[in-house]
Write a protein that holds these residues in place. Sequence first.
Motif, short mmCIF file in Angstrom:
data_model
loop_
_atom_site.label_atom_id
_atom_site.label_comp_id
_atom_site.label_asym_id
_atom_site.label_seq_id
_atom_site.Cartn_x
_atom_site.Cartn_y
_atom_site.Cartn_z
N ASN A 36 0.82 -1.20 0.00
CA ASN A 36 0.00 0.00 0.00
C ASN A 36 0.86 1.26 0.00
OD1 ASN A 36 -2.43 -1.43 0.06
ND2 ASN A 36 -2.48 -1.50 2.30
N LEU A 37 2.06 1.14 0.59
CA LEU A 37 2.99 2.27 0.63
C LEU A 37 3.85 2.34 -0.64
CD1 LEU A 37 4.24 1.92 4.32
CD2 LEU A 37 2.63 3.61 3.43
N ASP A 38 3.66 1.36 -1.50
CA ASP A 38 4.44 1.28 -2.74
C ASP A 38 3.47 1.20 -3.93
OD1 ASP A 38 6.50 0.93 -4.60
OD2 ASP A 38 6.56 -1.25 -4.30
N PRO A 39 2.70 2.27 -4.17
CA PRO A 39 1.68 2.25 -5.22
C PRO A 39 2.23 2.01 -6.62
CG PRO A 39 2.05 4.49 -4.45
CD PRO A 39 2.78 3.58 -3.50
N SER A 40 3.50 2.36 -6.84
CA SER A 40 4.09 2.18 -8.17
C SER A 40 4.62 0.76 -8.36
CB SER A 40 5.23 3.17 -8.38
OG SER A 40 6.29 2.94 -7.45
N HIS A 41 4.54 -0.06 -7.29
CA HIS A 41 5.01 -1.46 -7.33
C HIS A 41 6.49 -1.55 -7.73
CE1 HIS A 41 0.84 -2.67 -6.88
NE2 HIS A 41 0.52 -1.95 -7.93
N SER A 42 7.27 -0.63 -7.17
CA SER A 42 8.71 -0.63 -7.47
C SER A 42 9.43 -1.77 -6.77
CB SER A 42 9.33 0.71 -7.03
OG SER A 42 9.24 0.86 -5.61
N GLY A 43 8.84 -2.26 -5.67
CA GLY A 43 9.47 -3.36 -4.94
C GLY A 43 10.48 -2.89 -3.91
N ILE A 44 10.68 -1.57 -3.83
CA ILE A 44 11.62 -1.04 -2.84
C ILE A 44 10.91 -0.01 -1.98
CG2 ILE A 44 13.67 -1.45 -4.25
CD1 ILE A 44 13.64 1.48 -5.04
N ILE A 45 11.42 0.17 -0.75
CA ILE A 45 10.82 1.12 0.17
C ILE A 45 11.90 1.64 1.11
CG2 ILE A 45 10.21 -0.47 2.05
CD1 ILE A 45 7.41 0.96 1.99
N HIS A 46 11.67 2.81 1.68
CA HIS A 46 12.68 3.41 2.55
C HIS A 46 12.82 2.59 3.84
CE1 HIS A 46 15.00 6.39 4.79
NE2 HIS A 46 15.19 7.00 3.64
N SER A 48 13.26 3.50 6.83
CA SER A 48 12.53 4.02 7.98
C SER A 48 11.11 3.48 8.03
CB SER A 48 12.50 5.56 7.95
OG SER A 48 11.86 6.02 6.77
N GLU A 49 10.46 3.39 6.87
CA GLU A 49 9.08 2.89 6.82
C GLU A 49 9.03 1.41 7.17
OE1 GLU A 49 6.67 5.43 3.59
OE2 GLU A 49 8.42 4.45 2.75
N LEU A 50 10.00 0.65 6.66
CA LEU A 50 10.04 -0.78 6.95
C LEU A 50 10.38 -1.03 8.41
CD1 LEU A 50 9.82 -3.68 6.10
CD2 LEU A 50 12.13 -3.56 5.15
N HIS A 159 9.78 10.94 16.77
CA HIS A 159 8.37 10.84 17.20
C HIS A 159 7.92 9.37 17.18
CE1 HIS A 159 7.25 15.01 17.66
NE2 HIS A 159 7.74 15.32 16.48
N ASN A 160 8.25 8.67 16.09
CA ASN A 160 7.83 7.26 15.96
C ASN A 160 8.47 6.38 17.03
OD1 ASN A 160 6.23 7.81 13.76
ND2 ASN A 160 7.76 7.21 12.25
N TYR A 161 9.79 6.53 17.21
CA TYR A 161 10.50 5.68 18.18
C TYR A 161 10.12 6.02 19.62
CZ TYR A 161 13.38 3.73 14.46
OH TYR A 161 13.80 3.07 13.35
N SER A 162 9.76 7.27 19.86
CA SER A 162 9.30 7.64 21.20
C SER A 162 8.05 6.86 21.56
CB SER A 162 9.01 9.14 21.27
OG SER A 162 8.50 9.50 22.53
N LEU A 163 7.17 6.66 20.56
CA LEU A 163 5.96 5.87 20.77
C LEU A 163 6.27 4.38 20.87
CD1 LEU A 163 3.57 7.68 18.24
CD2 LEU A 163 3.52 7.83 20.74
#
Length: 199
Positions: A36-46, A48-50, A159-163
Amino acid sequence: MLIKTNTESCLLLAICEELQGLDSQITQNIEKKLMNLDPSHSGIIHQSELTYLLLKQKIPLKLTSLSCIFKSFSDTNNPEKVHYKELLEFIQRATDGHKHHLDEAEIWDLESVTYNDSITENQKDSWLQRFQKMEMAMQMYDIKNTGYIDRDQAKRLLHNYSLIFNLNLSPLKINEVTRYSQQEGKVNLVSALQQLKEL
């Protein structure tokens, strides 16, 4: 993009025990979220998101192991991004491999596994220990070892890691620290983390 066989074997052995008892359904759920975070279906993601998704789903990998896996599956043209499908397949193989070894050895001490899982789940780290985990996670995003990462990325990660690590860091303090520790839009990680630790 595939890692070399010998490297893959070493990584599989290293993380096999860490992934003991992992439900295969979890990796499938993570893949759906990543697609869903990869709408272009590139197969790669940052990374931080993973990382955020893996931690949110409580994948029992040490941060050092996660860092090694990211390096193995990083994109050649953009090292900050990883080939997430191959990475999740690798995690699945490690999980299946562990179960296979258990089957071969006929080790069915489920009570012991449940007990160990319970200890892991209920173990309460001190605030400093949890902060140190965040420090290790943040360092993973300094791909070129410059000591700096983008300010916007630093704010989002803090912010994310604090949570995730239940650190209760004030959003106001995070904004202040990343503002005063930045230079040309990049935050000095050591300085920012030290200031947050001393709050």
